[in-house]
Design an enzyme around this catalytic site. Structure first.
Site, PDB file in Angstrom:
ATOM      1  N   GLU A   1     -15.706  38.871  53.645  1.00  0.00           N
ATOM      2  CA  GLU A   1     -14.927  38.231  54.708  1.00  0.00           C
ATOM      3  C   GLU A   1     -15.740  37.159  55.432  1.00  0.00           C
ATOM      4  O   GLU A   1     -15.195  36.129  55.853  1.00  0.00           O
ATOM      5  CB  GLU A   1     -14.436  39.287  55.706  1.00  0.00           C
TER       6      GLU A   1
ATOM      7  N   TRP B   1     -15.446  34.167  53.279  1.00  0.00           N
ATOM      8  CA  TRP B   1     -14.145  33.509  53.478  1.00  0.00           C
ATOM      9  C   TRP B   1     -14.207  32.592  54.701  1.00  0.00           C
ATOM     10  O   TRP B   1     -13.694  31.468  54.690  1.00  0.00           O
ATOM     11  CB  TRP B   1     -13.036  34.545  53.681  1.00  0.00           C
TER      12      TRP B   1
ATOM     13  N   TRP C   1      11.518  22.821  55.326  1.00  0.00           N
ATOM     14  CA  TRP C   1      11.411  23.831  56.381  1.00  0.00           C
ATOM     15  C   TRP C   1      12.624  23.773  57.308  1.00  0.00           C
ATOM     16  O   TRP C   1      13.116  22.700  57.633  1.00  0.00           O
ATOM     17  CB  TRP C   1      10.133  23.613  57.189  1.00  0.00           C
TER      18      TRP C   1
ATOM     19  N   ASN D   1      -5.797  41.751  60.690  1.00  0.00           N
ATOM     20  CA  ASN D   1      -5.776  40.731  59.648  1.00  0.00           C
ATOM     21  C   ASN D   1      -4.652  40.939  58.633  1.00  0.00           C
ATOM     22  O   ASN D   1      -3.983  39.986  58.221  1.00  0.00           O
ATOM     23  CB  ASN D   1      -7.118  40.676  58.918  1.00  0.00           C
TER      24      ASN D   1
ATOM     25  N   TRP E   1       4.920  26.309  58.635  1.00  0.00           N
ATOM     26  CA  TRP E   1       3.701  27.055  58.956  1.00  0.00           C
ATOM     27  C   TRP E   1       2.989  26.489  60.183  1.00  0.00           C
ATOM     28  O   TRP E   1       2.299  27.216  60.904  1.00  0.00           O
ATOM     29  CB  TRP E   1       2.745  27.055  57.760  1.00  0.00           C
TER      30      TRP E   1
ATOM     31  N   TRP F   1      -3.052  30.461  57.649  1.00  0.00           N
ATOM     32  CA  TRP F   1      -1.637  30.075  57.633  1.00  0.00           C
ATOM     33  C   TRP F   1      -1.285  29.320  56.360  1.00  0.00           C
ATOM     34  O   TRP F   1      -0.232  29.561  55.755  1.00  0.00           O
ATOM     35  CB  TRP F   1      -1.303  29.245  58.873  1.00  0.00           C
TER      36      TRP F   1
END
Length: 486
Positions: free
Chosen positions: A280, A283, A312, A347, A365, A388
């Site tokens: 993580e 990341w 969207w 998370n 988003w 996102w």
């Protein structure tokens, strides 16, 4: 020669390269400055609780530095432009000859620092810049062709291969210096200190000592179980260190160092729970490297330009229902209510909630990213944007467009006893844990809980059609993953 340290999102004394460098000459006086920029932070979409968190950390840092006999001036500036003008005046008035700061990676911040560095060169003021937000500086992990990685797994392999060349143990806190009352009096006379008062947040104490204690507690009690428990929001199984990383009360190097001490010095191939947590951290580095390599990410652009064609929906009522936790999907509503109550969201729930907004409601988003940014105590452009865009299938190494979480299945899998739902959607407590995931119409009326805002099967097909048509996918590509329905 008086040295100046410019604090930003690095509000700590330990493992602070800029502060350490400024204090490297014991005989030379050191002064520090940090700017209170509420208009700039509001322009960047931060909410009042997050701004108060930063201000509390500034006041705590002021006390920490005072113990080291280093005065910290907290100066009101409003905006970055105001802070730059103020800093330049201060440097001239105090005859500063050396300035140290840690690098920020966002576009506005980088432009500010470039302009400032050019001004310093003209004034013959030394500038010392350091990387502290990443273990490996952006631009140092590249493909064999010298290009930035766009996929996480090969980035991680390259990061592990390069990390030994960059990793070092965290720097200690500098030693206390000789008192410098004349400098402190002069500086105080030149600027109007910010009239800040602490606004204690019982959930998020904003001081370096508390952040370190949280890291040590997590390492001692939960890190070894992280891999097996991290996806279950009812458990206290994650570190919750992200707010402290976001404003620099902790450094990523301190986090990695703590993990390595428990993992026999191994970054991978050690204890599964610790390996998973280090993953993580990588990341987090990946998203920061992307932000520097692709600055359009700072400008509300999709990483994959072709996804800008996704149609969207503009639907204020659906968006408000998602924001307020009244979608009729208990796990989504619980997640949103946790965010608004705690300033934090688990998370796994961030992924489920983000995918619900973008795939079930087909809402842009960017609207969800901004909402999270406003409410999250760990609001951070690189990680928030990366998460996102991953969920919306618009980002680097994002989920395939046909990956659409079934909220009910996710709820049953990761909150099997309905404990988390009961905690944040208490109106459902009267019904059994099994039924909390998907109450029937009678139970909804009984508990005064709304019907689902959209049926999963319909919403999933609508999202698939929208992505297929906008991306001009061939039939083979379009049909290759439609069985994905987690």
């Amino acid at each position: 020669m008086t040295r100046l340290v410019w604090f930003r999102n690095d509000l700590r004394c330990a493992d602070n390269p800029a502060l350490w460098h400024a204090c490297s000459q014991p005989s030379e006086p050191v002064i520090a400055v940090v700017y209170d920029c509420p208009q700039q932070w509001q322009k960047h979409g931060l909410g009042p609780r997050r701004i108060a968190f930063m201000r509390n950390a500034m006041l705590a840092l002021q006390q920490e530095l005072q113990a080291l006999n280093i005065p910290l001036l907290i100066i009101p500036a409003g905006t970055f432009a105001g802070s730059l003008n103020s800093l330049q005046r201060l440097i001239v008035q105090l005859d500063i000859r050396s300035v140290s700061f840690n690098i920020e990676y966002e576009v506005n911040e980088r432009h500010r620092d470039i302009e400032f560095s050019r001004w310093c060169r003209r004034q013959q003021v030394e500038v010392h810049k350091f990387h502290d937000q990443c273990v490996i500086p952006p631009g140092e992990v590249l493909t064999q062709q010298g290009q930035p990685f766009k996929v996480f797994t090969p980035f991680k392999r390259a990061w592990f291969n390069r990390s030994e060349a960059f990793y070092q143990a965290p720097l200690p806190r500098p030693q206390a210096r000789s008192p410098q009352p004349e400098l402190q009096q002069l500086a105080a006379a030149l600027v109007q200190p910010a009239p800040l008062t602490a606004e204690p947040d019982p959930l998020w104490p904003a001081d370096e000592e508390h952040a370190h204690q949280c890291l040590q507690n997590f390492a001692a009690e939960q890190m070894s179980r992280y891999q097996t428990q991290r996806d279950f929001p009812a458990l206290d199984a994650t570190s919750r260190l992200s707010p402290y990383l976001a404003i620099g009360l902790l450094s990523p190097r301190q986090c990695l160092h703590t993990a390595l001490l428990l993992n026999d010095g191994l970054q991978t191939g050690g204890k599964p729970g610790i390996d998973s947590w280090i993953n993580e951290l990588v990341w987090r580095e990946f998203y920061r490297h992307l932000l520097v390599a692709f600055p359009d990410l700072c400008k509300h652009k999709a990483f994959r330009p072709e996804t800008e064609a996704v149609p969207w929906r503009e639907h204020a009522e659906d968006f408000a229902a998602w924001c307020e936790g009244r979608t009729g999907y208990p796990i989504i509503d619980a997640a949103q209510r946790q965010l608004r109550e705690q300033g934090w969201m688990h998370n796994r729930l961030r992924m489920i909630s983000a995918m619900f907004l973008t795939k079930h409601l087909l809402i842009d988003w960017r609207k969800g990213e901004a909402f999270f940014n406003y409410w999250l105590m760990d609001a951070d452009l690189a990680s928030n944007n990366g998460g996102w865009q991953w969920s919306a299938s618009t980002g680097a190494d994002g989920a395939p467009y046909f990956r659409i979480f079934n909220p009910t299945s996710q709820s049953q899998k990761f909150d099997p006893q309905g404990e988390f739902i009961g905690r944040y959607v208490p109106e459902l407590l009267p019904i059994t844990a099994k039924n909390r995931h998907e109450p029937d119409s009678f139970q909804r009326r009984q508990c005064h809980y709304p019907p689902v805002i959209v049926e999963h099967k319909f919403a999933r097909q609508r999202a698939l059609n929208a992505f297929k048509n906008s991306l001009n996918l061939s039939p083979v590509m379009a049909d290759s993953g439609e069985s994905s329905n987690e």
